[in-house]
Write a protein that holds these residues in place. Structure first.
Motif, PDB file in Angstrom:
ATOM      1  N   LEU A 278      33.260  41.678  39.568  1.00 43.54           N
ATOM      2  CA  LEU A 278      33.356  40.245  39.341  1.00 43.54           C
ATOM      3  C   LEU A 278      34.812  39.806  39.166  1.00 43.54           C
ATOM      4  O   LEU A 278      35.263  38.832  39.782  1.00 43.54           O
ATOM      5  N   THR A 279      35.558  40.544  38.356  1.00 38.92           N
ATOM      6  CA  THR A 279      36.962  40.203  38.134  1.00 38.92           C
ATOM      7  C   THR A 279      37.773  40.351  39.406  1.00 38.92           C
ATOM      8  O   THR A 279      38.630  39.505  39.717  1.00 38.92           O
TER       9      THR A 279
ATOM     10  N   LEU B 229      37.007  37.420  41.879  1.00 41.99           N
ATOM     11  CA  LEU B 229      37.561  36.146  41.409  1.00 41.99           C
ATOM     12  C   LEU B 229      39.078  36.122  41.537  1.00 41.99           C
ATOM     13  O   LEU B 229      39.657  35.131  42.014  1.00 41.99           O
ATOM     14  N   LEU B 230      39.740  37.188  41.115  1.00 43.00           N
ATOM     15  CA  LEU B 230      41.196  37.219  41.227  1.00 43.00           C
ATOM     16  C   LEU B 230      41.643  37.392  42.675  1.00 43.00           C
ATOM     17  O   LEU B 230      42.732  36.939  43.046  1.00 43.00           O
TER      18      LEU B 230
ATOM     19  N   LEU C  25      40.494  35.837  45.101  1.00 44.97           N
ATOM     20  CA  LEU C  25      40.521  34.509  45.703  1.00 44.97           C
ATOM     21  C   LEU C  25      41.859  33.809  45.486  1.00 44.97           C
ATOM     22  O   LEU C  25      42.149  32.816  46.163  1.00 44.97           O
TER      23      LEU C  25
ATOM     24  N   SER D 169      47.109  37.020  41.660  1.00 47.53           N
ATOM     25  CA  SER D 169      46.626  38.377  41.399  1.00 47.53           C
ATOM     26  C   SER D 169      47.493  39.455  42.023  1.00 47.53           C
ATOM     27  O   SER D 169      47.497  40.592  41.529  1.00 47.53           O
TER      28      SER D 169
ATOM     29  N   TRP E 184      39.533  46.856  38.202  1.00 51.19           N
ATOM     30  CA  TRP E 184      39.377  45.686  39.067  1.00 51.19           C
ATOM     31  C   TRP E 184      40.470  45.585  40.116  1.00 51.19           C
ATOM     32  O   TRP E 184      40.301  44.879  41.133  1.00 51.19           O
TER      33      TRP E 184
ATOM     34  N   THR F 131      39.734  42.435  48.329  1.00 52.09           N
ATOM     35  CA  THR F 131      39.237  41.082  48.569  1.00 52.09           C
ATOM     36  C   THR F 131      40.314  40.204  49.184  1.00 52.09           C
ATOM     37  O   THR F 131      40.061  39.469  50.152  1.00 52.09           O
TER      38      THR F 131
END
Length: 577
Positions: free
Chosen positions: A396-397, A400-401, A403, A408, A447, A454
């Motif tokens: 999840l982290t 989100l980061l 994105l 990040s 993460w 990502t």
């Protein structure tokens, strides 16, 4: 410019936090230094006062930190609080040893990744991927190998019993082979699995069809397919470089390698702040350099297609494939847990020490006569639940980061530069020791690879033709994110997270191996590996049992990915998904 300022601020915060480590942990630095210098000397007030005067501890942490930072501009990293020697030459020597080990380990990882992808490359080059599943079970098992356990087995069997290669020390190229194998095999398995996940999409692109129609050699098509997939993996390759340099603490301990990870750990345990700060700064600079080279290589490989929005998508939908193997592996894991739970994991029987597997003890006994099956089964509850919780939070982290790559990216590089062991010490200093300390330390870095993955996938997906066409039809950013970008990036990142799930358990195991994780008599899997590792030669079953369940975990969580169906360019232009 903003990214450089953000990166510098993060590096400064990390170094300053390390400089405050003794005071954060509410321990007397003079007492810690005295124990490291001479454990037998009594800590009298006079002796401690002399040490404080020598090190200037009475000036306070901020003054000491300011003096150290001021000396960096002159190339002076201070002097060791333990030996009194200059820090810079020692840290540079340790960095050189780690870089040499990292280079050989990367060569091993590249060869391992090539072997894992060889079948997909051959099938894709000969246009035979249709209806064929990509592999994954073997690579998942290889990725689940504990580095310290592999290192111990290689040192004992290859180095001592067979005598083929040196098993201890650091005196030349021959001494790099065994530790490089211990580090490179699991890393190569992860890299190879991620690359094998992308290759079917590359072979299904129009350029590959056109090249095959023109009669180009399959070897050239396979080489270009690898080149097409590398930009999505380069950020993670940069993280592997940093991890193999500073995070190889357990392997360096086993083989007695004077590397940067081991030097930093020893400085942290002794609270030798000048050495610790210099070592951490070297890792942060290495992480920034690796990230910069990865970004330049990505631009070089992709070229103007990334800017012009002329890429094809590597992540089109594929038909679901039903595979019974994960259920078989999961059933075996559940069977082991079910058979062991009724047994007592703490029952001692010194008369049954190190007994081989038998009807009464199917997995044998450990050095205290405890039933290994019982300890593996009871440890599964804590290990699996903790690893699943950390993996879900990391996924999840990371998404989100991922994105927000400008935010990040520097954060990923800085976090990845900190070995989990050092981070565990920092967490212990701030939050105190306890059962949650290893989880916080591992979760704080787990993460980062997912965020890098990502960001890399979304960067390429934004330049895909179907996204450009959808944007031209008036779609806003929220629509593109929900309907185009996330559906393309989430499946491979989720598979990446599942592939790393045994790695999370291994990270917890590494902390236990170094004395920073679970404590006896806990049956946590990492502690089982750590406490039975000295008896691996006499009683291999005591080590193989927890290692086998880790391998089962890796195979049952991995989802096989079917090849992608070929779609026409017209379908892609209208965003048909």
């Amino acid at each position: 410019m903003a990214a450089l300022v953000w990166r510098a601020a993060l590096a400064a915060a990390l170094v300053c936090g390390i400089g405050l480590l003794p005071w954060l942990s509410r321990t007397d630095p003079a007492l810690t230094v005295l124990k490291a210098r001479s454990a037998d000397r009594d800590p009298t007030p006079g002796v401690l006062a002399d040490i404080r005067d020598q090190l200037g501890l009475d000036k306070g942490p901020l003054s000491l930190l300011g003096e150290w930072l001021g000396g960096l501009w002159r190339g002076d990293a201070g002097r060791s609080w333990l030996s009194g020697d200059e820090v810079a030459p020692a840290v540079l020597q340790a960095l050189g040893a780690s870089l040499l080990l990292m280079a050989v380990a990367l060569a091993v990882a590249a060869l391992t990744a090539a072997l894992i992808c060889a079948r997909t490359l051959w099938l894709g080059a000969h246009r035979r991927l249709d209806g064929r599943r990509s592999g994954g079970g073997g690579s998942a098992v290889l990725a689940a190998l504990p580095e310290f356990l592999t290192a111990s087995v290689l040192a004992t069997v290859v180095g001592v019993q067979l005598g083929w290669l040196p098993a201890l020390g650091w005196y030349g190229p021959r001494w790099t082979v065994l530790p490089a194998l211990a580090l490179g095999l699991p890393a190569g398995a992860v890299i190879g699995r991620l690359l094998d996940d992308l290759l079917p999409g590359a072979f299904a692109e129009p350029w590959a069809l056109a090249a095959a129609a023109r009669g180009l050699p399959g070897r050239g098509i396979a080489r270009q397919a690898v080149r097409r997939c590398l930009p999505g993996l380069l950020p993670n390759l940069g993280l592997f470089v940093v991890g193999l340099t500073g995070g190889a603490v357990a392997v360096e301990q086993i083989f007695d390698i004077p590397g940067l990870g081991r030097t930093t750990l020893q400085a942290a345990l002794a609270q030798d702040l000048p050495v610790l700060q210099a070592g951490t700064l070297a890792l942060v600079l290495l992480a920034a350099l690796a990230a910069g080279l990865a970004a330049l290589a990505t631009r070089r490989l992709v070229g103007p297609a990334l800017r012009d929005g002329a890429l094809q998508s590597l992540h089109r939908p594929a038909p679901s494939v039903r595979s019974t193997l994960p259920f078989v592996y999961g059933g075996l894991l559940l069977l082991v847990v079910a058979l062991g739970l009724p047994r007592d994991p703490l029952a001692l029987d010194t008369g049954e020490r190190l007994r081989p597997p038998s009807g009464s003890h199917p997995f044998g006994t450990d050095a205290l006569g405890r039933d290994v099956l019982a300890r593996v089964a009871h440890g599964a509850l804590d290990t699996l639940l903790l690893a699943l919780a950390i993996g879900a939070a990391a996924l999840l982290t990371g998404v989100l980061l991922g994105l927000a790559p400008r935010l990040s990216g520097p954060l990923v590089d800085t976090v990845s530069a900190v070995p989990p062991v050092l981070l565990a010490l920092l967490v212990t200093a701030v939050a105190g020791s306890g059962p949650a300390t290893p989880a916080l330390a591992v979760g704080a870095v787990a993460w980062a690879p997912l965020a890098a993955h990502t960001s890399a996938l979304l960067r390429q997906e934004r330049a895909a033709l179907h996204v450009t066409a959808t944007r031209g039809l008036g779609a806003d950013r929220w629509y593109l994110l929900r309907h185009e970008l996330l559906p393309a990036a989430l499946p491979p990142v989720t598979r990446h997270a599942l592939l790393r799930l045994p790695g999370i358990a291994l990270a917890l195991a590494s902390l236990a191996f170094l004395g920073l994780g679970a404590q006896p008599p806990s049956p946590e899997w990492g502690l089982l590996l750590a406490e039975n590792q000295p008896y691996a030669e006499r009683a291999p079953w005591a080590v193989l049992a927890p290692a086998a369940v880790l391998a089962l975990l890796g195979t049952c969580v991995y989802k096989r990915q079917p090849p992608l169906e070929e779609t026409s360019p017209a379908e892609e232009l209208v965003g048909a998904r």
